[in-house]
Design an enzyme around this catalytic site. Structure first.
Site, mmCIF file in Angstrom:
data_model
loop_
_atom_site.group_PDB
_atom_site.id
_atom_site.type_symbol
_atom_site.label_atom_id
_atom_site.label_comp_id
_atom_site.label_asym_id
_atom_site.label_seq_id
_atom_site.Cartn_x
_atom_site.Cartn_y
_atom_site.Cartn_z
ATOM 1 N N HIS A 1 11.994 -4.235 -3.343
ATOM 2 C CA HIS A 1 13.161 -3.845 -2.526
ATOM 3 C C HIS A 1 13.753 -4.999 -1.697
ATOM 4 C CE1 HIS A 1 10.575 -3.259 0.969
ATOM 5 N NE2 HIS A 1 10.183 -2.046 0.675
ATOM 6 N N HIS B 1 0.326 6.859 3.782
ATOM 7 C CA HIS B 1 1.725 6.391 3.920
ATOM 8 C C HIS B 1 2.553 6.992 2.786
ATOM 9 C CE1 HIS B 1 5.133 3.842 4.463
ATOM 10 N NE2 HIS B 1 4.714 2.753 3.866
ATOM 11 N N GLU C 1 5.609 5.975 1.598
ATOM 12 C CA GLU C 1 6.479 5.144 0.761
ATOM 13 C C GLU C 1 5.961 5.165 -0.683
ATOM 14 O OE1 GLU C 1 7.445 1.233 2.298
ATOM 15 O OE2 GLU C 1 9.130 1.063 0.908
ATOM 16 N N ASP D 1 5.503 3.340 -3.196
ATOM 17 C CA ASP D 1 4.538 2.451 -3.850
ATOM 18 C C ASP D 1 3.109 2.975 -3.659
ATOM 19 O OD1 ASP D 1 5.202 1.794 -1.197
ATOM 20 O OD2 ASP D 1 4.409 -0.225 -1.348
ATOM 21 N N HIS E 1 4.020 1.278 8.338
ATOM 22 C CA HIS E 1 5.329 0.701 8.246
ATOM 23 C C HIS E 1 6.441 1.754 8.377
ATOM 24 C CE1 HIS E 1 8.112 -0.540 4.664
ATOM 25 N NE2 HIS E 1 8.595 -1.102 5.720
ATOM 26 N N ASP F 1 -0.248 -0.365 4.647
ATOM 27 C CA ASP F 1 0.522 -1.614 4.526
ATOM 28 C C ASP F 1 -0.018 -2.722 5.443
ATOM 29 O OD1 ASP F 1 2.348 -0.879 2.586
ATOM 30 O OD2 ASP F 1 3.857 -0.205 4.019
ATOM 31 N N TYR G 1 4.440 -11.618 4.034
ATOM 32 C CA TYR G 1 4.442 -10.146 4.106
ATOM 33 C C TYR G 1 4.743 -9.696 5.539
ATOM 34 C CZ TYR G 1 2.613 -5.408 3.364
ATOM 35 O OH TYR G 1 2.462 -4.058 3.275
ATOM 36 N N HIS H 1 -2.143 -3.444 -0.340
ATOM 37 C CA HIS H 1 -1.576 -4.529 -1.161
ATOM 38 C C HIS H 1 -2.462 -5.763 -1.018
ATOM 39 C CE1 HIS H 1 2.278 -2.443 -1.689
ATOM 40 N NE2 HIS H 1 2.358 -2.282 -0.388
HETATM 41 FE FE1 FEO Z 1 5.537 0.746 3.172
HETATM 42 FE FE2 FEO Z 1 3.535 -0.587 0.649
HETATM 43 O O1 FEO Z 1 4.767 0.559 1.488
#
Ligand code: FEO
Length: 402
Positions: free
Chosen positions: A31, A85, A87, A89, A152, A171, A198, A231
């Protein structure tokens, strides 16, 4: 021992705790963030009386996740799912996972998580909204949930496996990095630039919340043996290293006396101005890095901005306005709210010359200190014009040195 990670075999990261996530080797744009080396979507399986899955992966990797789980246990045996979370991903794989393990299995998330997940997915899952500090027994182990709003998203939370002292941090403390290494002690300091990028591009605007979170965790006296973000690599050798880096980055004290010259150029006039400004900075002992916007990705520039003391932006005037790449970058940087910066604006023009004023206005809106008025030069800078630019660089350099 080198662990080969993802898309091969899940790795037992602690007794009965597995990383079952996947690598997204080929993603290059997350994104709007350039992921030169891909990323990973980590997910964790805890084997206990209540088998628990923490987080899922991007939708297109859901089958890979289920295959990874199946190497350890029948996915149907999973009793609990935790969503740290919303989001996508991390939640995109939920429909596939819930369908496979049973749609009625309890799904633990924050209150905002329940709200936000139901805005993403029409399924009426068995949501259990947990409160900050709430505990969940898995049998021989206990998960404790910590609300981490805006780190996040408003729904974000961390999960802490008390007996193993493992923090599943969603995140937080992550890096967009896809590789065969699994842990900080295997990759070493080579991971830090990825962690920094990041932070600069995902978390910088929440820096005050991060400082508060670290303070709260310290007050709670949580012992942390391993931090497992969603991640990148996991921090097991020295979790304190990334926590300390987060504190330093969040304070935004810009200890480095460096300046970033961010610009674009049409016929090299603004570029020549940048070079002259750079000479002025050097004369004052300030290191600088010129970054031309059509050569550098905005997310790499933002990483440099984070620890620069001065951010000097140049734009030619195009059609009575800013050059489009400069507008793009200013919008991006403004959203990430860098603090305690010294700013400067410069640019060339042909006949109307609005760009410098526009850049200046944006930097002032970001509360940058502006020690010198912006410099604008018509058409091509001559010798005197370049000296004017160098003097502008010297003035900013003096402000950087303090
Ligand atoms: Fe806020 Fe890895 O997503």
């Amino acid at each position: 021992m080198l662990y080969i990670r993802r898309n091969m075999k899940p790795v037992e990261i602690a007794k009965g705790v597995y990383d079952v996530g996947v690598n997204d080797w080929n993603i290059r744009d997350f994104h709007g963030y350039s992921t030169h080396i891909g990323t990973s979507y980590n997910a964790f399986l805890i084997i206990d009386e209540k088998m628990t899955l923490i987080d899922t992966v991007k939708k297109q990797f859901a089958d890979q996740l289920l295959d990874n789980i199946a190497q350890i246990t029948d996915p149907k045996k999973i009793d609990y799912v935790v969503s740290n979370h919303t989001e996508m991903d991390h939640s995109g794989g939920l429909p596939r996972v819930m369908h496979r393990i049973g749609e009625d299995k309890p799904l633990f998330c924050s209150k905002m998580g329940a709200k936000n997940l139901s805005r993403h997915f029409p399924q009426k899952w068995n949501y259990h909204a947990v409160k900050n500090g709430e505990e969940l027994s898995l049998g021989s182990r206990t998960l404790m949930f910590l609300e981490t709003r805006m780190l996040h998203w408003p729904d974000s939370m961390f999960s802490y496996l008390k007996e193993d002292k493992i923090l599943f941090s969603s995140d937080g403390f992550g890096q967009h990095y896809a590789g065969h290494e699994k842990f900080d002690d295997i990759i070493g300091d080579a991971i830090m630039p990825h962690a920094k990028k990041y932070f600069a591009n995902i978390l910088l605007l929440y820096a005050p919340l991060i400082l508060k979170l670290v303070e709260n965790v310290t007050q709670l006296g949580l012992e942390i043996d391993m931090i497992c973000p969603d991640h990148g690599i996991l921090w097991r050798k020295d979790p304190g290293k990334i926590i300390n880096a987060y504190v330093e980055w969040s304070r935004q004290e810009s200890a480095e006396k460096k300046a970033i010259l961010i610009y674009d150029t049409m016929w090299h006039s603004t570029e020549a101005m940048a070079q002259a400004i750079g000479s002025g900075l050097t004369e004052e002992g300030v290191a600088f890095r010129p970054m031309k916007l059509r050569e550098w990705h905005r997310s790499d520039i933002m990483t440099e901005v984070m620890d620069a003391k001065a951010v000097i932006v140049g734009s030619p005037t195009l059609n009575n306005g800013l050059f489009p790449t400069v507008s793009d970058f200013l919008t991006y940087m403004k959203g990430l709210k860098p603090q305690n910066k010294i700013g400067g604006a410069f640019g060339s023009y042909g006949w109307s010359g609005e760009s410098v004023k526009l850049v200046q206005k944006e930097l002032e809106a970001m509360e940058f200190e502006m020690p010198a008025p912006g410099v604008k030069i018509q058409y091509v800078p001559g010798k005197d014009d370049l000296e004017k630019c160098a003097e502008f660089g010297r003035q900013i350099g003096k402000a950087v040195i303090g």
